[in-house]
Design a protein around this motif. Structure first.
Motif, PDB file in Angstrom:
ATOM      1  N   UNK A   1       0.593  -5.082 -18.122  1.00  0.00           N
ATOM      2  CA  UNK A   1      -0.282  -5.192 -16.971  1.00  0.00           C
ATOM      3  C   UNK A   1       0.274  -6.243 -16.007  1.00  0.00           C
ATOM      4  N   UNK A   2       0.321  -5.861 -14.722  1.00  0.00           N
ATOM      5  CA  UNK A   2       0.857  -6.730 -13.680  1.00  0.00           C
ATOM      6  C   UNK A   2      -0.220  -6.992 -12.624  1.00  0.00           C
ATOM      7  N   UNK A   3      -0.285  -8.221 -12.156  1.00  0.00           N
ATOM      8  CA  UNK A   3      -1.103  -8.470 -10.972  1.00  0.00           C
ATOM      9  C   UNK A   3      -0.173  -8.612  -9.766  1.00  0.00           C
ATOM     10  N   UNK A   4      -0.741  -8.374  -8.598  1.00  0.00           N
ATOM     11  CA  UNK A   4       0.071  -8.363  -7.387  1.00  0.00           C
ATOM     12  C   UNK A   4      -0.765  -8.753  -6.185  1.00  0.00           C
ATOM     13  N   UNK A   5      -0.092  -9.296  -5.189  1.00  0.00           N
ATOM     14  CA  UNK A   5      -0.723  -9.668  -3.924  1.00  0.00           C
ATOM     15  C   UNK A   5      -0.563  -8.526  -2.941  1.00  0.00           C
ATOM     16  N   UNK A   6      -1.678  -8.093  -2.346  1.00  0.00           N
ATOM     17  CA  UNK A   6      -1.660  -6.965  -1.448  1.00  0.00           C
ATOM     18  C   UNK A   6      -2.028  -7.312  -0.015  1.00  0.00           C
ATOM     19  N   UNK A   7      -1.567  -6.468   0.911  1.00  0.00           N
ATOM     20  CA  UNK A   7      -1.823  -6.704   2.335  1.00  0.00           C
ATOM     21  C   UNK A   7      -2.995  -5.884   2.859  1.00  0.00           C
ATOM     22  N   UNK A   8      -3.505  -4.964   2.047  1.00  0.00           N
ATOM     23  CA  UNK A   8      -4.601  -4.099   2.479  1.00  0.00           C
ATOM     24  C   UNK A   8      -5.251  -3.473   1.259  1.00  0.00           C
ATOM     25  N   UNK A   9      -6.493  -3.026   1.428  1.00  0.00           N
ATOM     26  CA  UNK A   9      -7.134  -2.244   0.372  1.00  0.00           C
ATOM     27  C   UNK A   9      -7.115  -0.753   0.701  1.00  0.00           C
ATOM     28  N   UNK A  10      -6.611  -0.418   1.880  1.00  0.00           N
ATOM     29  CA  UNK A  10      -6.456   0.983   2.235  1.00  0.00           C
ATOM     30  C   UNK A  10      -5.323   1.548   1.390  1.00  0.00           C
TER      31      UNK A  10
END
Length: 124
Positions: free
Chosen positions: A94-103
């Motif tokens: 399992x990986x967590x990640x930083x995202x720029x949008x929820x779209x």
């Protein structure tokens, strides 16, 4: 730059629970969303869940809806993935990640920082 460290993986029997944590440091003010992905042996990485960094909006893959909960601990700059009613098919890194949008939160291209991963193994 943003740094992510996952923890909380392990071995659990089917039907059990695990709680994964992802602690974030660095330029946290620039974060819009956080996501969890997983990769099982021999399979492509897949989306699990995502949350808006400021809270209030979450997205889940159909395969985990009703069993997994994503949440944010504001005081600790941590994103939690509470996993209940685990199944052997949940076994993965399992990986967590930083995202720029929820779209289209399921798209890996929307994420620009990734943690190192934590192993979750569910025995039958």
């Amino acid at each position: 730059q943003v740094q992510l460290v996952e923890s909380g993986g392990g071995l659990v029997q089917a039907g059990g629970s695990l709680r994964l944590s992802c602690t974030v440091s660095g330029r946290t003010f620039s974060i819009y969303a956080m996501g969890w992905f997983r990769q099982a042996p021999g399979k492509e990485r897949e989306f699990v869940a995502a949350i808006r960094w400021s809270g209030g909006l979450t997205v889940y893959a159909d395969s985990v809806k009703g069993r997994f909960t994503i949440a944010r601990d504001n005081a600790k700059n941590t994103v939690i993935l509470q996993m209940n009613s685990l199944k052997p098919e949940d076994t993965a890194v399992y990986y967590c990640a930083v995202g720029s949008t929820l779209y289209r939160a399921y798209l890996e291209d929307n994420y620009n920082y990734w943690g190192q991963g934590t192993q979750v193994t569910v025995s039958s």
